[in-house]
Scaffold this motif. Structure first.
Motif, mmCIF file in Angstrom:
data_model
loop_
_atom_site.group_PDB
_atom_site.id
_atom_site.type_symbol
_atom_site.label_atom_id
_atom_site.label_comp_id
_atom_site.label_asym_id
_atom_site.label_seq_id
_atom_site.Cartn_x
_atom_site.Cartn_y
_atom_site.Cartn_z
ATOM 1 N N LEU A 183 0.824 -1.213 0.000
ATOM 2 C CA LEU A 183 0.000 0.000 0.000
ATOM 3 C C LEU A 183 0.852 1.254 0.000
ATOM 4 O O LEU A 183 0.596 2.206 -0.741
ATOM 5 C CB LEU A 183 -0.889 0.016 1.237
ATOM 6 C CG LEU A 183 -2.269 -0.605 1.133
ATOM 7 C CD1 LEU A 183 -2.998 -0.423 2.444
ATOM 8 C CD2 LEU A 183 -3.070 0.045 0.015
ATOM 9 N N LEU A 184 1.882 1.245 0.838
ATOM 10 C CA LEU A 184 2.730 2.445 0.904
ATOM 11 C C LEU A 184 3.393 2.690 -0.441
ATOM 12 O O LEU A 184 3.546 3.841 -0.872
ATOM 13 C CB LEU A 184 3.779 2.295 2.017
ATOM 14 C CG LEU A 184 3.218 2.346 3.443
ATOM 15 C CD1 LEU A 184 4.304 2.026 4.464
ATOM 16 C CD2 LEU A 184 2.607 3.700 3.762
ATOM 17 N N VAL A 186 2.102 1.961 -3.297
ATOM 18 C CA VAL A 186 1.072 2.535 -4.165
ATOM 19 C C VAL A 186 0.880 4.017 -3.854
ATOM 20 O O VAL A 186 0.798 4.854 -4.760
ATOM 21 C CB VAL A 186 -0.253 1.758 -3.998
ATOM 22 C CG1 VAL A 186 -1.371 2.437 -4.760
ATOM 23 C CG2 VAL A 186 -0.092 0.329 -4.475
ATOM 24 N N PHE A 187 0.855 4.349 -2.553
ATOM 25 C CA PHE A 187 0.714 5.768 -2.192
ATOM 26 C C PHE A 187 1.870 6.572 -2.744
ATOM 27 O O PHE A 187 1.708 7.713 -3.188
ATOM 28 C CB PHE A 187 0.659 5.937 -0.668
ATOM 29 C CG PHE A 187 -0.496 5.247 -0.018
ATOM 30 C CD1 PHE A 187 -1.682 5.058 -0.714
ATOM 31 C CD2 PHE A 187 -0.402 4.784 1.279
ATOM 32 C CE1 PHE A 187 -2.752 4.416 -0.127
ATOM 33 C CE2 PHE A 187 -1.469 4.142 1.876
ATOM 34 C CZ PHE A 187 -2.643 3.959 1.177
ATOM 35 N N TRP A 188 3.022 5.986 -2.681
ATOM 36 C CA TRP A 188 4.228 6.684 -3.154
ATOM 37 C C TRP A 188 4.087 6.979 -4.651
ATOM 38 O O TRP A 188 4.366 8.081 -5.122
ATOM 39 C CB TRP A 188 5.468 5.827 -2.888
ATOM 40 C CG TRP A 188 6.720 6.617 -2.707
ATOM 41 C CD1 TRP A 188 7.269 7.517 -3.578
ATOM 42 C CD2 TRP A 188 7.599 6.595 -1.574
ATOM 43 N NE1 TRP A 188 8.415 8.041 -3.073
ATOM 44 C CE2 TRP A 188 8.650 7.497 -1.844
ATOM 45 C CE3 TRP A 188 7.609 5.890 -0.373
ATOM 46 C CZ2 TRP A 188 9.700 7.715 -0.949
ATOM 47 C CZ3 TRP A 188 8.651 6.116 0.519
ATOM 48 C CH2 TRP A 188 9.682 7.019 0.232
ATOM 49 N N ILE A 190 1.330 7.241 -6.304
ATOM 50 C CA ILE A 190 0.291 8.255 -6.517
ATOM 51 C C ILE A 190 0.842 9.639 -6.199
ATOM 52 O O ILE A 190 0.622 10.602 -6.930
ATOM 53 C CB ILE A 190 -0.946 7.950 -5.644
ATOM 54 C CG1 ILE A 190 -1.610 6.660 -6.127
ATOM 55 C CG2 ILE A 190 -1.942 9.092 -5.702
ATOM 56 C CD1 ILE A 190 -2.695 6.142 -5.207
ATOM 57 N N ALA A 191 1.605 9.715 -5.103
ATOM 58 C CA ALA A 191 2.146 11.022 -4.712
ATOM 59 C C ALA A 191 3.103 11.565 -5.770
ATOM 60 O O ALA A 191 3.129 12.759 -6.044
ATOM 61 C CB ALA A 191 2.835 10.909 -3.355
#
Lengths: 634, 476
Positions: A183-184, A186-188, A190-191
């Motif tokens: 998940l992290l 994926v967030f990275w 996206i960011a």
């Protein structure tokens, strides 16, 4: 043609719904037919898709917008390309065989639970198909957690047994640790990139900084560690053997546990950009391969041996990924799916015949009573041991050759692991099938070959285990490596091997010779005199899995529980709550005192009123002053 | 007209219910009116969706500078919809529970609903305060009259907590009132107040503490597990499903727009507190032996994440909060229905006395498993989208915060699966031996909740679009 891709996950979903909702009213045979045909239907569609991709190349099919907020979008989209179509074939093909096998293996269950079993199994296939079909990381994650859920439900399928339930929970929680990494990552993405679509991410990958790429790939790898049972998150997989044996074959050998390899292969553009991650992947893979091989040598539960063997083989796949042999890793996923599914199903057939006996020390001499199981099991053992021209040889050789090109030490350790693999597999084979029968008289009386629904899948898988390697014959052996060509649009081809052909022949010869020696040694050593005594010394540590579970328990689980108890009893009860209750008591007390003010004497009331008015007026005038006073504090 | 009806229908029904004589009258009245309210809400969303229907304004306490201004924006619609859907579910699912003088019970419950609706539509500070209290006061009575053994002590604690909060808020409101040039409570005037930094810095806390207690976030939370445990379950559902959203709602509507600078200044502190709360509550949840208390601590952890996501003040995080307010409400009500079904049937909520229910009540088991996985935000359940967006927002605010808060999703799996295992799996105990399957209202209401979980988990877009305008306004 590719529009039909919806059907691939849809069929198992329908099967799940019918079997799940109708489990009380449908007959067992109907449940079995529904469960199996839905997967067969998916397989047929997958074959068409595979042909289509081969002829026309890759495409993306979008179903609908899953999340659409102005800053970024996630589409529910399917990626139909070389990599996913190959995985589709593996999942639905082996999935179908295992469904058929299950109809016989699970026949003792009541109809209701039989239906529940097939519903879970269909749901698993659905989730697994989403995982490989998703065209972005979010859809992959949906499948990723979905297979985790099904794994949880199926490990704990016999839910009356609390040990099984603990194993199920352990699997889910350890996977969740990995999932957080995923998940992290994926967030990275996206960011930094504002998108999670594979195509967009890979196209924009070179705009990422070195640090970002390393962080993202490391976090993705943490996810892969959980799902694919790598150090340090591997201990759930052996415990997962609590589930029914076909489940172990499908989920914990052939498909789900290879999701981590799929994920890294899918993200090969990103991984190739970070040397740090690649090295770590290779080292973790190699370490896992060796550690679990040593454990497998001393296990006496037939499924536990296979479980550690799976962990070990997954380690080889990660070694392959880490040294850039993406095709080799995917190749090994495929051949491993054939022979490991076969081994598990064979083990299931043995367990079935032995009336739920799993300890190989109580077996022996099953060769005569279970001829088909014996023959197919033997073929699978040869395949996994890496004896040519069986399938395991080609895929393992490709990984080892790439490892040699990367670093000869990796190759040396890899060959050592391969020798251990050959050794423990034939220890298992010899102890189970050769020698004399050591079980009870009653067991011996009931020994019988399994029904056709079980043996036919065994035979099909054994054929695949034997010839499956032929699609990847390397050029130095006169082949064309079709698999390599097929996957080349997706996978960055490994750096040109700087190995002389003569060296490569020699490496091959050495590894085959060592494996063959290990096989012979194991057969000679164990066919007459199997290990029946309890292990001592270092062997005992191996039998007890190097006490890693105990270590985790002492280092992580118990301290965490102690903190939880401290929070619950000390901070919550004696801290915050006591304070609040103190305030409450104070209010109670002061109101009792304050009651005395209400004396009924008008004079007092007027006095208080006047005082209050004075205070209010003062406040009114000095309100600016008070604000300034308050300012000082904030 | 719509918002006025949303308040009036339950209010009138509540007043009527006090005068109903028959035993079931209050119950039937409450169910009927709560469904009528839901119908109005749905009509307001689908048919009368022009903004003219969504605003209402008459003069009220003119001398105090307050008007009866109510209106529905995206966030208001979302929360009114939550309230409107929840009440029929709650009333129907607990329909067979027996209460002494049940007409009063339902009367108070309906008044709470009126208060909640009022809070979500109020566009005037004083009116907001009025509805805030209207929603709370019936709960004190519900808890103290119909609660469990320790109800008096617990209600007292609950009262002290929220009352202190309310007082602080009242002081804050009066402060704002005097700051407006025309002495008004109207939301527009309050939004246009450009308070000096120093004024913001202290008035911010007057409001925030009130809202933090209501949410609740660490360390203002200890009233909650007790109140959830001791209240009759129908009230617990209202408290945790809807009423905690009042706190979050109020931060978004009344705190951040009025004190933007202070919110930016203290945002990080609050996020840290929230994250501590997530880990803290999750760890405590692992060690609970009571279904209700476990859900309570789990809820504190979830709310902590929402509060943290609010103060990231980025669009993605806020959208997650909006979505999660709805999802969490639905899901936690589902969990309470199960907890209540178990307690009503078996007379215990202790894990040590439960077990093996999957054998006895497979439908209950399936529904509990679905709810449990929604509680840990498995993808394709409604909670996933919200958590995904909120973590995203948190990640963009600070990578480490997201990573630490993320430990919460691991711990959530631990305590939730603990609960599932101890309630459903293993062998039956002497208590659960005679358990029977859930049926009737309970089953249908749970099925309905489950369907909502899956539908909004697969297709969340309508919900995301509903609150777009509010998020836009907040970002500005």
């Amino acid at each position: 043609m590719n529009k039909l891709v919806y059907l691939v996950p849809l069929f198992p979903l329908i099967g799940f719904l019918i079997n799940g909702l109708g489990r009380k009213s449908l007959s067992k045979s109907l449940i079995g037919i529904i469960g199996s045909t839905t997967i067969l239907a998916s397989f047929v569609v997958s074959v068409f898709l595979f042909m289509d991709v081969k002829a026309h190349g890759a495409s993306v099919v979008t179903a609908f917008n899953f999340i659409n907020i102005d800053t970024f979008k996630v589409a529910f989209a399917f990626q139909v390309d070389q990599l996913s179509s190959l995985f589709l074939l593996i999942i639905t093909g082996i999935g179908f065989l295992i469904h058929v096998y299950s109809t016989a293996y699970m026949h003792e269950e009541k109809a209701e639970h039989f239906g529940r079993y097939f519903a879970y199994l269909n749901l698993f296939v659905f989730s697994m198909l989403l995982l490989v079909l998703g065209a972005n990381y979010v859809i992959m994650f949906i499948g990723w957690e979905g297979v985790g859920l099904c794994s949880y439900l199926l490990i704990g399928f016999w839910f009356k047994n609390n040990n099984y339930n603990y194993a199920a929970k352990k699997a889910f929680v350890m996977n969740r640790i990995g999932d957080l990494g995923f998940l992290l990552a994926v967030f990275w993405l996206i960011a930094k990139l504002g998108t999670v679509n594979y195509a967009d991410v890979f196209a924009a990958a070179n705009t990422l900084s070195k640090f970002d790429v390393t962080a993202i790939t490391l976090l993705l790898f943490v996810g892969a560690m959980g799902k694919s049972a790598q150090i340090p998150l591997y201990t759930w997989l052996p415990d997962a053997m609590a589930g029914p044996t076909p489940v172990s074959a499908l989920i914990h050998a052939a498909t789900m546990v290879t999701a981590g390899i799929y994920m890294i292969a899918r993200s090969n553009v990103l991984f190739s950009m970070s040397e740090v991650t690649m090295n770590l992947v290779a080292i973790i893979g190699l370490a896992t391969a060796l550690l679990s091989a040593t454990i497998a040598i001393k296990q006496n539960d037939i499924k536990k041996v296979l479980a550690y063997s799976t962990v070990s083989q997954l380690g080889y796949m990660f070694l392959g990924l880490g040294v850039g042999a993406y095709t080799g890793a995917v190749f090994h996923v495929m051949t491993h799916a054939f022979f490991k599914a076969l081994l598990f199903l064979g083990a299931g057939s043995v367990i079935h015949a032995m009336h739920h006996e799993q300890d190989i020390r109580n077996m022996g001499g099953l060769k005569k009573k279970l001829p088909i199981t014996h023959a197919t099991f033997l073929l699978a053992c040869i395949a996994i041991a890496g004896i040519p021209p069986f399938s395991g040889f080609f895929s393992k050789d490709e990984i080892l050759a790439a490892a040699y090109a990367h670093n000869p030490i990796y190759w040396g350790l890899g060959v050592a692991g391969a020798a251990m693999t050959a050794f423990y597999m034939f220890r298992l084979y010899a102890t189970t099938f050769l020698g004399n029968f050591r079980g009870t008289h009653d067991q011996e009386h009931h020994l019988h070959e399994s029904p056709k629904a079980m043996t036919i899948p065994l035979i099909i898988l054994s054929i695949l285990s034997v010839v499956g390697g032929l699609i990847g014959i390397p050029e130095i052996l006169g082949g064309h490596h079709e698999l390599h060509h097929y996957l080349s649009p997706i996978l960055i081809s490994e750096k040109a091997h700087h190995i002389e052909h003569s060296t490569e022949y020699m490496l091959m010869a050495i590894s085959v010779a060592i494996a063959a020696l290990a096989v012979i040694f194991a057969i000679v050593r164990f066919s007459k005199k199997p290990e029946l005594k309890d292990a001592t010394g270092i062997a005992k540590a191996m039998e007890n899995k190097w006490y890693v579970d105990e270590l985790y328990d002492a280092a992580i689980v118990r301290p965490l529980e102690a903190v939880a108890v401290f929070f619950k009893n000390i901070i919550e009860k004696s801290g915050i709550d006591a304070f609040v209750n103190g305030v409450g008591k104070f209010v109670n007390y002061s109101s009792r005192q304050l009651r005395l003010v209400q004396s009924g004497q008008v004079g007092n009331y007027i006095l208080i009123m006047v005082l209050s008015i004075v205070i209010f007026i003062l406040l009114w005038f000095y309100d600016a002053g008070i604000i300034r006073l308050v300012d000082k504090f904030f | 007209m719509i918002p006025l009806l949303l308040i009036l229908l339950p209010f009138v029904a509540g007043i009527l219910s006090f005068f109903v004589k028959s035993d079931n009258g209050g119950k039937q009245l409450a169910l009927f009116f709560s469904i009528a309210t839901l119908a109005v809400m749905l009509l307001g969303l689908c048919v009368f969706n022009q903004s003219a229907y969504h605003h209402f304004d008459v003069s009220w306490l003119v001398s105090l500078g307050s008007r009866f201004t109510i209106g529905l924006d995206g966030m208001g619609k979302m929360l009114c919809l939550l309230t409107a859907i929840s009440f029929p579910i709650i009333i129907a699912a607990t329909y067979n529970n027996k209460y002494k003088s049940s007409n009063n019970f339902y009367a108070l419950l309906l008044l709470t609903q009126a208060g909640l609706m009022g809070v979500f539509v109020a566009m005037d500070g004083l009116l907001f305060y009025f509805f805030w209290e209207l929603a709370l006061i019936p709960v004190y009575f519900l808890c103290s009259q119909w609660g469990g053994e320790k109800r008096i002590a617990v209600t007292f604690k609950f009262f002290i907590y929220t009352f202190i909060g309310s007082l602080l808020m009242l002081v804050g409101l009066l402060f704002l009132y005097y700051k407006t040039p025309q002495h008004s409570f109207a939301i527009k005037d309050l939004y246009n107040l450009h308070l000096a930094a120093s004024e913001q810095n202290f008035a911010f806390w007057l409001f925030f503490i009130a809202f933090a207690i209501k949410m609740p976030i660490f360390p203002f939370h200890t009233w909650q597990p007790d109140a959830y445990e001791q209240s009759p379950t129908a009230v617990t559902m209202v408290l945790s499903g809807i009423m905690v959203k009042m706190g979050i709602f109020a931060v978004l509507r009344w705190l951040i727009p009025i004190f933007p600078d202070a919110a930016a200044k203290y945002g990080q502190l609050i996020i840290i507190l929230s994250i501590i709360g997530i880990i803290y509550a999750s760890l405590i949840a692992i060690k609970q032996d009571d279904v209700k208390r476990l859900i309570a601590y789990s809820s504190i952890a979830h709310i902590g994440l929402m509060c943290a996501a609010i103060f990231t003040m980025n669009s993605i995080g806020l959208k997650g909060v909006m979505l999660q307010m709805f999802s969490h409400g639905i899901n936690v009500i589902g969990l309470w229905i199960i907890a209540d079904a178990i307690e009503q049937q078996l007379g215990t909520r202790k894990f040590s006395e439960l077990g093996g229910l999957a054998q006895k009540a497979p439908t209950l088991a399936i529904l509990l498993v679905v709810l449990a996985f929604a509680n840990i935000a498995l993808p394709l359940t409604n909670a996933f989208i919200g958590e995904f967006l909120m973590f995203n927002g948190l990640f963009q605010y600070n990578v480490y915060f997201a990573a630490i808060a993320g430990v919460g999703i691991i711990l959530a799996a631990v305590y939730t699966l603990n609960m599932v295992q101890k309630v459903l799996y293993g062998n039956t105990t002497t208590i659960t031996e005679n358990a029977v399957e859930i049926s009737g209202n309970i089953k249908w209401m749970l099925a309905f909740v489950t369907i909502m979980i899956l539908v909004f988990g697969v297709y969340p877009q309508p919900m995301i679009d509903l609150t777009k305008d509010t998020v836009q306004a907040l970002i500005k």
